[in-house]
Write a protein that holds these residues in place. Structure first.
Motif, PDB file in Angstrom:
ATOM      1  N   ALA A 170      51.988  16.619 -83.622  1.00 14.19           N
ATOM      2  CA  ALA A 170      52.840  15.717 -82.827  1.00 14.19           C
ATOM      3  C   ALA A 170      53.883  16.637 -82.187  1.00 14.19           C
ATOM      4  N   ARG A 171      54.853  16.067 -81.464  1.00 12.38           N
ATOM      5  CA  ARG A 171      55.881  16.931 -80.849  1.00 12.38           C
ATOM      6  C   ARG A 171      57.023  17.221 -81.799  1.00 12.38           C
ATOM      7  N   ASN A 172      57.390  16.254 -82.649  1.00  6.72           N
ATOM      8  CA  ASN A 172      58.592  16.375 -83.477  1.00  6.72           C
ATOM      9  C   ASN A 172      58.279  17.134 -84.783  1.00  6.72           C
ATOM     10  N   SER A 178      53.479  12.313 -86.871  1.00  2.00           N
ATOM     11  CA  SER A 178      54.891  12.343 -87.261  1.00  2.00           C
ATOM     12  C   SER A 178      55.436  10.955 -87.592  1.00  2.00           C
ATOM     13  N   SER A 179      54.643   9.914 -87.377  1.00  2.78           N
ATOM     14  CA  SER A 179      55.187   8.558 -87.476  1.00  2.78           C
ATOM     15  C   SER A 179      54.070   7.540 -87.721  1.00  2.78           C
ATOM     16  N   GLY A 180      54.435   6.373 -88.207  1.00  2.00           N
ATOM     17  CA  GLY A 180      53.568   5.197 -88.235  1.00  2.00           C
ATOM     18  C   GLY A 180      52.176   5.404 -88.816  1.00  2.00           C
ATOM     19  N   ASN A 212      52.952  -2.351 -88.688  1.00  2.19           N
ATOM     20  CA  ASN A 212      54.415  -2.233 -88.740  1.00  2.19           C
ATOM     21  C   ASN A 212      54.859  -0.767 -88.577  1.00  2.19           C
ATOM     22  N   THR A 213      54.968  -0.340 -87.321  1.00  3.11           N
ATOM     23  CA  THR A 213      55.390   1.037 -86.996  1.00  3.11           C
ATOM     24  C   THR A 213      56.475   0.977 -85.921  1.00  3.11           C
ATOM     25  N   ASN A 214      56.845   2.149 -85.416  1.00  2.00           N
ATOM     26  CA  ASN A 214      57.849   2.209 -84.338  1.00  2.00           C
ATOM     27  C   ASN A 214      57.233   2.067 -82.951  1.00  2.00           C
ATOM     28  N   ALA A 239      48.997  -0.907 -68.125  1.00  2.74           N
ATOM     29  CA  ALA A 239      48.658   0.524 -68.244  1.00  2.74           C
ATOM     30  C   ALA A 239      48.132   0.837 -69.642  1.00  2.74           C
ATOM     31  N   TYR A 240      48.780   0.251 -70.633  1.00  2.00           N
ATOM     32  CA  TYR A 240      48.380   0.503 -72.026  1.00  2.00           C
ATOM     33  C   TYR A 240      46.951   0.011 -72.270  1.00  2.00           C
ATOM     34  N   ALA A 241      46.691  -1.247 -71.875  1.00  2.00           N
ATOM     35  CA  ALA A 241      45.338  -1.801 -72.069  1.00  2.00           C
ATOM     36  C   ALA A 241      44.327  -0.996 -71.264  1.00  2.00           C
TER      37      ALA A 241
HETATM   38  N1  LIG Z   1      51.357  -0.143 -84.407  1.00  2.00           N
HETATM   39  C1  LIG Z   1      50.528  -0.971 -83.813  1.00  2.00           C
HETATM   40  O1  LIG Z   1      50.702  -2.202 -83.881  1.00  2.00           O
HETATM   41  C2  LIG Z   1      49.355  -0.443 -83.060  1.00  2.00           C
HETATM   42  C3  LIG Z   1      48.389  -1.365 -82.645  1.00  2.00           C
HETATM   43  C4  LIG Z   1      47.288  -0.900 -81.948  1.00  2.00           C
HETATM   44  C5  LIG Z   1      47.149   0.450 -81.685  1.00  2.00           C
HETATM   45  N2  LIG Z   1      48.116   1.327 -82.095  1.00  2.00           N
HETATM   46  C6  LIG Z   1      47.915   2.740 -81.775  1.00  2.00           C
HETATM   47  O2  LIG Z   1      48.141   3.520 -82.920  1.00  2.00           O
HETATM   48  C7  LIG Z   1      48.514   4.844 -82.526  1.00  2.00           C
HETATM   49  C8  LIG Z   1      49.717   5.280 -83.365  1.00  2.00           C
HETATM   50  O3  LIG Z   1      50.833   4.480 -83.019  1.00  2.00           O
HETATM   51  P1  LIG Z   1      51.931   3.999 -84.076  1.00  2.00           P
HETATM   52  O4  LIG Z   1      51.825   2.548 -84.161  1.00  2.00           O
HETATM   53  O5  LIG Z   1      51.872   4.825 -85.302  1.00  2.00           O
HETATM   54  O6  LIG Z   1      53.261   4.301 -83.230  1.00  2.00           O
HETATM   55  P2  LIG Z   1      54.454   5.355 -83.443  1.00  2.00           P
HETATM   56  O7  LIG Z   1      55.082   5.145 -84.761  1.00  2.00           O
HETATM   57  O8  LIG Z   1      55.295   5.234 -82.222  1.00  2.00           O
HETATM   58  O9  LIG Z   1      53.710   6.767 -83.452  1.00  2.00           O
HETATM   59  C9  LIG Z   1      53.215   7.331 -82.280  1.00  2.00           C
HETATM   60  C10 LIG Z   1      52.821   8.769 -82.553  1.00  2.00           C
HETATM   61  O10 LIG Z   1      52.317   9.339 -81.330  1.00  2.00           O
HETATM   62  C11 LIG Z   1      52.966  10.584 -81.108  1.00  2.00           C
HETATM   63  N3  LIG Z   1      53.113  10.891 -79.690  1.00  2.00           N
HETATM   64  C12 LIG Z   1      53.671  10.139 -78.710  1.00  2.00           C
HETATM   65  N4  LIG Z   1      53.695  10.821 -77.552  1.00  2.00           N
HETATM   66  C13 LIG Z   1      53.136  12.042 -77.811  1.00  2.00           C
HETATM   67  C14 LIG Z   1      52.882  13.191 -77.032  1.00  2.00           C
HETATM   68  N5  LIG Z   1      53.221  13.277 -75.727  1.00  2.00           N
HETATM   69  N6  LIG Z   1      52.300  14.264 -77.623  1.00  2.00           N
HETATM   70  C15 LIG Z   1      51.964  14.222 -78.939  1.00  2.00           C
HETATM   71  N7  LIG Z   1      52.177  13.165 -79.719  1.00  2.00           N
HETATM   72  C16 LIG Z   1      52.759  12.080 -79.165  1.00  2.00           C
HETATM   73  C17 LIG Z   1      54.349  10.443 -81.761  1.00  2.00           C
HETATM   74  O11 LIG Z   1      54.822  11.733 -82.170  1.00  2.00           O
HETATM   75  P3  LIG Z   1      56.014  12.569 -81.465  1.00  2.00           P
HETATM   76  O12 LIG Z   1      56.959  11.584 -80.842  1.00  2.00           O
HETATM   77  O13 LIG Z   1      56.584  13.364 -82.600  1.00  2.00           O
HETATM   78  O14 LIG Z   1      55.312  13.428 -80.473  1.00  2.00           O
HETATM   79  C18 LIG Z   1      54.012   9.621 -82.989  1.00  2.00           C
HETATM   80  O15 LIG Z   1      53.612  10.461 -84.052  1.00  2.00           O
HETATM   81  C19 LIG Z   1      48.771   4.773 -81.028  1.00  2.00           C
HETATM   82  O16 LIG Z   1      47.665   5.310 -80.336  1.00  2.00           O
HETATM   83  C20 LIG Z   1      48.892   3.289 -80.748  1.00  2.00           C
HETATM   84  O17 LIG Z   1      48.511   2.964 -79.431  1.00  2.00           O
HETATM   85  C21 LIG Z   1      49.200   0.903 -82.766  1.00  2.00           C
END
Ligand SMILES: NC(=O)c1ccc[n+]([C@@H]2O[C@H](COP(=O)([O-])OP(=O)(O)OC[C@H]3O[C@@H](n4cnc5c(N)ncnc54)[C@H](OP(=O)(O)O)[C@@H]3O)[C@@H](O)[C@H]2O)c1
Length: 264
Positions: A36-38, A14-16, A187-189, A152-154
């Motif tokens: 995703a949830r949304n 749903s995002s990023g 560059n995401t949320n 926790a994340y790491a």
């Molecule tokens: N952006 C970065 O710099 C970066 C760097 C390293 C790793 N990552 C990894 O990349 C992945 C995607 O993150 P992003 O950067 O795209 O962040 P994001 O924009 O916040 O997207 C996170 C996604 O995870 C979903 N999500 C969160 N909680 C959930 C749940 N309980 N059930 C189902 N879906 C859930 C959200 O969807 P809903 O809220 O709609 O459920 C959303 O689609 C993550 O695993 C993150 O750790 C990101």
């Protein structure tokens, strides 16, 4: 591997990063399942895809482990099975260990680790029966090193490496591939959605993420590696990639640097 007409199931779509992967997979002719949830946001992602008729939505909360068997059956029926599961859904953290409630550590592990492995385990019999399939895991640079404010994340991302490296060895003879991707800043949320010490959202767009790689560029690179069925890849800028090499060859030097770096 040609991605055209392959069926790809993406969590966190749903995002990023997940949204960008969905758009790019669709552009390259894949059939895509968005989870995703949304649901509203998933509908918007579907509408933005090049071939919306080849995109289906399957709402899924990664912490509802008990529903996964049913969700997998639903997903298998949407097209003609699944070829690739992209385990992307996740949440980050912005809090000091000493202040962080254990329930927050658990929430981060539930989404990032247990949600991911539970969904993988629910789909695994399908891949084993058809003797093909690929699990993709979106880990992080923080799956390879640790920094302040992310214990926790790491931890959750490191744990994914242990699980999926072991799984890769187990299922090699079943012709099942495992690709772990470690992004640097994208560059995401992700920072806005990160959890703080009491479990509330951080709600700040960190500079690192705001100046990070555009998600569409990240998605193009990631899909290139996915089609080559690489075992583990890093998609990141120079500093983040260098940190991984320092950790391997000069761990003490990295530790000295990390404790002085102003991590937000
Ligand atoms: N952006 C970065 O710099 C970066 C760097 C390293 C790793 N990552 C990894 O990349 C992945 C995607 O993150 P992003 O950067 O795209 O962040 P994001 O924009 O916040 O997207 C996170 C996604 O995870 C979903 N999500 C969160 N909680 C959930 C749940 N309980 N059930 C189902 N879906 C859930 C959200 O969807 P809903 O809220 O709609 O459920 C959303 O689609 C993550 O695993 C993150 O750790 C990101």
């Amino acid at each position: 591997m040609n991605i055209k007409n392959k069926t790809v199931w993406i969590t966190g779509a749903s995002s990023g990063i997940g949204k960008a992967l969905a758009t790019e997979f669709s552009q390259q002719g894949a059939k895509v399942i968005l989870s995703a949830r949304n649901e509203q946001k998933l509908l918007e992602v579907k509408a933005s895809c090049l071939n919306p008729d080849k995109v289906k939505i399957l709402r899924l909360d990664l912490t509802d482990f008990d529903t996964f068997k049913l969700k997998v059956n639903e997903a298998l029926g949407l097209f003609d099975g699944i070829d690739i599961l992209v385990n992307n859904g996740g949440i980050s953290q912005r809090s000091l260990t000493v202040e962080t409630q254990l329930s927050v550590d658990q929430q981060i592990f539930d989404v990032n680790y247990f949600g991911t492995i539970a969904l993988t385990k629910a789909l695994l019999p399908h891949f084993m029966t058809k003797k093909s399939g690929q699990f993709v895991v979106i880990s992080s640079i923080l799956g390879k090193i640790g920094t302040p404010l992310r214990t926790a994340y790491a931890g959750s991302k490191h744990a994914l490496h242990g699980f999926f490296d072991s799984l890769r060895a187990e299922v090699f003879n079943d012709n099942i591939a495992v690709t772990i991707i470690c992004p640097g800043y994208v560059n995401t949320n992700v920072s806005k959605n990160a959890l703080t010490a009491d479990g509330s959202k951080y709600n700040i767009d960190d500079q690192g993420n705001a100046n990070g790689m555009p998600p569409n560029i990240f998605a193009k690179k990631a899909i290139k590696y996915i089609t080559k069925q690489k075992q583990e890849v890093v998609i990141a800028g120079f500093k983040e990639t260098a940190a991984i090499y320092l950790k391997r060859f000069y761990p003490k030097l990295l530790a000295n640097i990390i404790r002085k770096v102003n991590v937000t």
